[in-house]
Design a protein around this motif. Structure first.
Motif, PDB file in Angstrom:
ATOM      1  N   PRO A 105     102.249  63.262 -52.096  1.00 26.00           N
ATOM      2  CA  PRO A 105     101.011  64.053 -52.148  1.00 26.00           C
ATOM      3  C   PRO A 105     100.572  64.337 -53.580  1.00 26.00           C
ATOM      4  CG  PRO A 105     102.862  65.426 -51.499  1.00 26.00           C
ATOM      5  CD  PRO A 105     103.386  64.030 -51.590  1.00 26.00           C
ATOM      6  N   ILE A 106      99.296  64.594 -53.736  1.00 25.72           N
ATOM      7  CA  ILE A 106      98.717  65.022 -55.009  1.00 25.72           C
ATOM      8  C   ILE A 106      98.692  66.553 -54.979  1.00 25.72           C
ATOM      9  CG2 ILE A 106      96.652  65.016 -56.448  1.00 25.72           C
ATOM     10  CD1 ILE A 106      95.905  62.356 -55.061  1.00 25.72           C
ATOM     11  N   SER A 107      99.180  67.162 -56.040  1.00 20.43           N
ATOM     12  CA  SER A 107      99.214  68.624 -56.102  1.00 20.43           C
ATOM     13  C   SER A 107      98.286  69.120 -57.190  1.00 20.43           C
ATOM     14  CB  SER A 107     100.628  69.122 -56.377  1.00 20.43           C
ATOM     15  OG  SER A 107     101.467  68.809 -55.300  1.00 20.43           O
ATOM     16  N   LEU A 156      95.200  79.104 -55.908  1.00 24.86           N
ATOM     17  CA  LEU A 156      95.360  78.273 -54.718  1.00 24.86           C
ATOM     18  C   LEU A 156      96.150  77.040 -55.134  1.00 24.86           C
ATOM     19  CD1 LEU A 156      94.583  77.734 -51.725  1.00 24.86           C
ATOM     20  CD2 LEU A 156      92.567  76.566 -52.598  1.00 24.86           C
ATOM     21  N   ASP A 157      97.418  76.971 -54.706  1.00 29.00           N
ATOM     22  CA  ASP A 157      98.299  75.852 -55.004  1.00 29.00           C
ATOM     23  C   ASP A 157      98.236  74.913 -53.809  1.00 29.00           C
ATOM     24  OD1 ASP A 157     100.273  74.111 -55.786  1.00 29.00           O
ATOM     25  OD2 ASP A 157     101.769  75.659 -56.181  1.00 29.00           O
ATOM     26  N   LEU A 158      97.625  73.752 -54.004  1.00 26.69           N
ATOM     27  CA  LEU A 158      97.269  72.854 -52.907  1.00 26.69           C
ATOM     28  C   LEU A 158      97.940  71.500 -53.063  1.00 26.69           C
ATOM     29  CD1 LEU A 158      95.321  72.320 -50.469  1.00 26.69           C
ATOM     30  CD2 LEU A 158      93.634  71.621 -52.177  1.00 26.69           C
ATOM     31  N   SER A 159      98.394  70.943 -51.941  1.00 25.11           N
ATOM     32  CA  SER A 159      98.977  69.615 -51.900  1.00 25.11           C
ATOM     33  C   SER A 159      98.167  68.782 -50.906  1.00 25.11           C
ATOM     34  CB  SER A 159     100.438  69.718 -51.457  1.00 25.11           C
ATOM     35  OG  SER A 159     101.022  68.452 -51.382  1.00 25.11           O
ATOM     36  N   ILE A 160      97.737  67.587 -51.347  1.00 18.66           N
ATOM     37  CA  ILE A 160      96.897  66.723 -50.514  1.00 18.66           C
ATOM     38  C   ILE A 160      97.575  65.362 -50.386  1.00 18.66           C
ATOM     39  CG2 ILE A 160      94.639  65.621 -50.308  1.00 18.66           C
ATOM     40  CD1 ILE A 160      93.612  67.881 -52.204  1.00 18.66           C
ATOM     41  N   VAL A 200      87.601  66.490 -51.314  1.00 16.93           N
ATOM     42  CA  VAL A 200      88.349  65.663 -52.253  1.00 16.93           C
ATOM     43  C   VAL A 200      87.446  64.524 -52.731  1.00 16.93           C
ATOM     44  CG1 VAL A 200      90.430  64.277 -52.579  1.00 16.93           C
ATOM     45  CG2 VAL A 200      90.461  66.203 -50.987  1.00 16.93           C
ATOM     46  N   TYR A 201      87.411  64.323 -54.058  1.00 17.93           N
ATOM     47  CA  TYR A 201      86.575  63.291 -54.661  1.00 17.93           C
ATOM     48  C   TYR A 201      87.443  62.371 -55.524  1.00 17.93           C
ATOM     49  CZ  TYR A 201      82.719  66.275 -53.264  1.00 17.93           C
ATOM     50  OH  TYR A 201      81.828  67.020 -52.525  1.00 17.93           O
ATOM     51  N   ASP A 202      87.062  61.096 -55.607  1.00 21.90           N
ATOM     52  CA  ASP A 202      87.758  60.180 -56.503  1.00 21.90           C
ATOM     53  C   ASP A 202      87.170  60.301 -57.908  1.00 21.90           C
ATOM     54  OD1 ASP A 202      85.373  58.721 -56.539  1.00 21.90           O
ATOM     55  OD2 ASP A 202      86.132  57.108 -55.267  1.00 21.90           O
ATOM     56  N   PHE A 228      96.186  68.426 -45.607  1.00 24.65           N
ATOM     57  CA  PHE A 228      96.021  69.453 -46.631  1.00 24.65           C
ATOM     58  C   PHE A 228      97.141  70.466 -46.405  1.00 24.65           C
ATOM     59  CE2 PHE A 228      91.647  68.021 -45.904  1.00 24.65           C
ATOM     60  CZ  PHE A 228      91.148  67.876 -47.189  1.00 24.65           C
ATOM     61  N   ASP A 229      97.909  70.754 -47.429  1.00 21.36           N
ATOM     62  CA  ASP A 229      98.983  71.737 -47.298  1.00 21.36           C
ATOM     63  C   ASP A 229      98.862  72.735 -48.438  1.00 21.36           C
ATOM     64  OD1 ASP A 229     101.333  72.808 -46.083  1.00 21.36           O
ATOM     65  OD2 ASP A 229     102.519  71.914 -47.690  1.00 21.36           O
ATOM     66  N   ILE A 230      98.787  73.994 -48.098  1.00 19.97           N
ATOM     67  CA  ILE A 230      98.702  75.031 -49.121  1.00 19.97           C
ATOM     68  C   ILE A 230     100.114  75.539 -49.406  1.00 19.97           C
ATOM     69  CG2 ILE A 230      97.849  77.346 -49.646  1.00 19.97           C
ATOM     70  CD1 ILE A 230      95.301  76.620 -48.212  1.00 19.97           C
TER      71      ILE A 230
END
Length: 128
Positions: free
Chosen positions: A78-80, A66-70, A13-15, A28-30
């Motif tokens: 979370p950011i999706s 890949l549907d990812l939630s961080i 993850v990058y800003d 991290f949640d997929i």
């Protein structure tokens, strides 16, 4: 793009400034890791340290979503994001022949063998 021989997806993850902020990730949640064509879901759930191992999932060659939630330290929600990747396997072609003809039929003896990649041995590539 992921080689089938390399059985892990590593998420970093990058800003906005390009700084790695993995240390600020709580989880991290997929939501889903699925085949884009068949919609077969291969995985849902949390992953540790941003690494999804594909060895137990055994996905086939193809395109995946890949549907990812961080969840980050300084955020309440979370950011999706959804990203796409392709899993491929290496392919080796042997005995490749080339020719140009206006005939409706051609035999292999009329074609020139391609002996190395991106190279024709001579300019006699026109089939009779």
């Amino acid at each position: 793009i992921v080689e089938k021989d390399n059985f892990s997806i590593i998420i970093n993850v990058y800003d906005l400034f390009g700084n790695n902020i993995n240390k600020n990730v709580i989880s991290f949640d997929i939501k889903s890791f699925k085949n884009s064509i068949t919609n077969d879901v291969f995985y849902t759930g949390p992953i540790e340290n941003g690494i999804l191992s594909l060895s137990d999932l055994n996905p086939t060659i193809g395109r995946y979503a890949l549907d990812l939630s961080i969840l980050l330290v300084d955020r309440t929600q979370p950011i999706s994001t959804v990203t796409y990747l392709t899993i491929y396997d290496k392919l080796e072609l042997n005995n490749v022949y080339f020719g140009i003809t206006d005939s409706k039929q051609v035999s292999i003896s009329e074609l020139q063998e391609i002996k190395r990649q991106n190279y024709l041995d001579s300019e006699s590539y026109l089939a009779n």
